[in-house]
Design an enzyme around this catalytic site. Sequence first.
Site, PDB file in Angstrom:
ATOM      1  N   HIS A  72     121.357  23.798  39.590  1.00 57.41           N
ATOM      2  CA  HIS A  72     121.345  24.661  40.888  1.00 57.41           C
ATOM      3  C   HIS A  72     123.017  25.083  40.947  1.00 57.41           C
ATOM      4  CE1 HIS A  72     123.601  21.233  42.701  1.00 57.41           C
ATOM      5  NE2 HIS A  72     122.505  20.623  42.406  1.00 57.41           N
ATOM      6  N   ASP A  74     124.080  25.987  43.856  1.00 56.96           N
ATOM      7  CA  ASP A  74     124.657  25.942  45.224  1.00 56.96           C
ATOM      8  C   ASP A  74     125.298  24.507  45.203  1.00 56.96           C
ATOM      9  OD1 ASP A  74     122.013  24.510  44.919  1.00 56.96           O
ATOM     10  OD2 ASP A  74     122.129  24.075  47.037  1.00 56.96           O
ATOM     11  N   ASP A 105     128.886  18.601  40.259  1.00 56.34           N
ATOM     12  CA  ASP A 105     127.497  18.692  40.818  1.00 56.34           C
ATOM     13  C   ASP A 105     127.129  20.382  41.166  1.00 56.34           C
ATOM     14  OD1 ASP A 105     124.993  18.072  41.820  1.00 56.34           O
ATOM     15  OD2 ASP A 105     125.696  17.069  43.634  1.00 56.34           O
ATOM     16  N   GLU A 144     119.153  23.076  46.227  1.00 51.36           N
ATOM     17  CA  GLU A 144     119.011  22.045  45.976  1.00 51.36           C
ATOM     18  C   GLU A 144     119.851  21.195  46.749  1.00 51.36           C
ATOM     19  OE1 GLU A 144     119.423  18.047  43.831  1.00 51.36           O
ATOM     20  OE2 GLU A 144     120.503  19.409  44.704  1.00 51.36           O
ATOM     21  N   GLU A 145     121.054  21.627  47.363  1.00 54.87           N
ATOM     22  CA  GLU A 145     121.547  20.712  48.287  1.00 54.87           C
ATOM     23  C   GLU A 145     121.040  20.754  49.746  1.00 54.87           C
ATOM     24  OE1 GLU A 145     123.622  18.604  47.014  1.00 54.87           O
ATOM     25  OE2 GLU A 145     124.728  19.235  45.345  1.00 54.87           O
ATOM     26  N   GLU A 173     121.966  17.537  35.884  1.00 51.17           N
ATOM     27  CA  GLU A 173     122.428  16.840  37.261  1.00 51.17           C
ATOM     28  C   GLU A 173     123.530  15.793  36.698  1.00 51.17           C
ATOM     29  OE1 GLU A 173     122.153  16.888  40.224  1.00 51.17           O
ATOM     30  OE2 GLU A 173     120.782  18.033  40.832  1.00 51.17           O
ATOM     31  N   HIS A 362     130.521  15.718  45.535  1.00 57.38           N
ATOM     32  CA  HIS A 362     130.830  15.776  46.685  1.00 57.38           C
ATOM     33  C   HIS A 362     132.016  15.317  47.563  1.00 57.38           C
ATOM     34  CE1 HIS A 362     126.079  16.017  47.487  1.00 57.38           C
ATOM     35  NE2 HIS A 362     126.437  16.554  46.317  1.00 57.38           N
TER      36      HIS A 362
END
Length: 389
Positions: A72, A74, A105, A144-145, A173, A362
């Site tokens: 992903h 995003d 990520d 995905e997030e 991931e 994150h």
Amino acid sequence: MPSDALSIARDLVRCPSVTPADAGALNVLETLLKGAGFDVHRITFSEPGAADIDNLYSRIGTTGPHIAFAGHTDVVPPGDEGAWTRGAFSGDVVDGFLYGRGTVDMKGGIACSVAAALDYLAEHGGQPGKDGDGSISFLITGDEEDIAVNGTVKLMQWAAARGEKFDHCVLGEPSNIEELGDCIKIGRRGSQSGTLYVDGVQGHVAYPHRASNPIPDIAALITALVSDPLDRGSAQFQPSNLEFTSVDVGNPAANVIPGQARAKFNIRFNDHHSQESLRTLIEARVAEISGNRIATRIVWEPSNADVFLTEPGPFTDLLVAAIEEVTGRKPELSTGGGTSDARFIKDYCPVIEFGLVGQTMHQIDERTPVADLERLTRIYRGVLDRYFA
């Protein structure tokens, strides 16, 4: 456009693709993949109450074996951008680290898989597999997030409706815990949330005989539910766990007994359970504890997070060998951690997760060593060499 992993990762990071925005990230990949001969499709999915999401599917080759790389583009919001050492979307390289939201990520993992595929194709005459037999594809989503309803789940359905068949998938991931090569995810526990309600009778605190306070009852239920294990784990999974995340009565007054108490909870469950059997088990336990004395009910939230496991075998052995060759480490085969889009892919083919080290994902100053980007690219290249050997 350069096709090394660092250059691709920097181009992706510089696209501020906070869910649901794409901000040009898929354009970066489309240009690279089309230039290498991939057939590229851009598909936008919609659903009432959710943002439209742009997705990308690309494939080179028409026969099997067919290996897919998934991911992903995003990312989560950067938070306080003023707190970043480097700009959150700068893609700056400082002291051997690439900085920016999504480096770990998981734009870095996508960059490495694309770089590895392009390198493999350049060495094999632009065709995957031995004598052109085989296919490589990319499944890239943009939600995905967030709630993950217009991304991988629908992209897999779209591909299946076209007759696309996948033999194996690597999801990039950030699976590693401390060092690159220490962990492969071969499964994930399922996730199920709900709210436990206990109904009482509202009344004045000076006249408790005219009321029925639900707070002691819900406290007893919470204690009983968390004290009794759901299971003791299985061969590949740690024990399931139920965690209460909030308790509320909606009562601002100190002299009023509330009429209702509610508690939110989440269960991460292993392969001893399905969503249906898990709900039945929890409801039976609540009924047994409360008997006819306490008025209770559970409202379950919709969930698309089922448990899954890719059994160890030739495909995991292949990835382990590629990792050992580059890092010298034999990775653990793990099923720990949270959910991922692998839960959607597992219905179509075996899927394993292996990407960068997840320590800074994150966080403020999310970053990854440039050396890890180079090594992960070599690992993915080793996967392709072995897969089509």
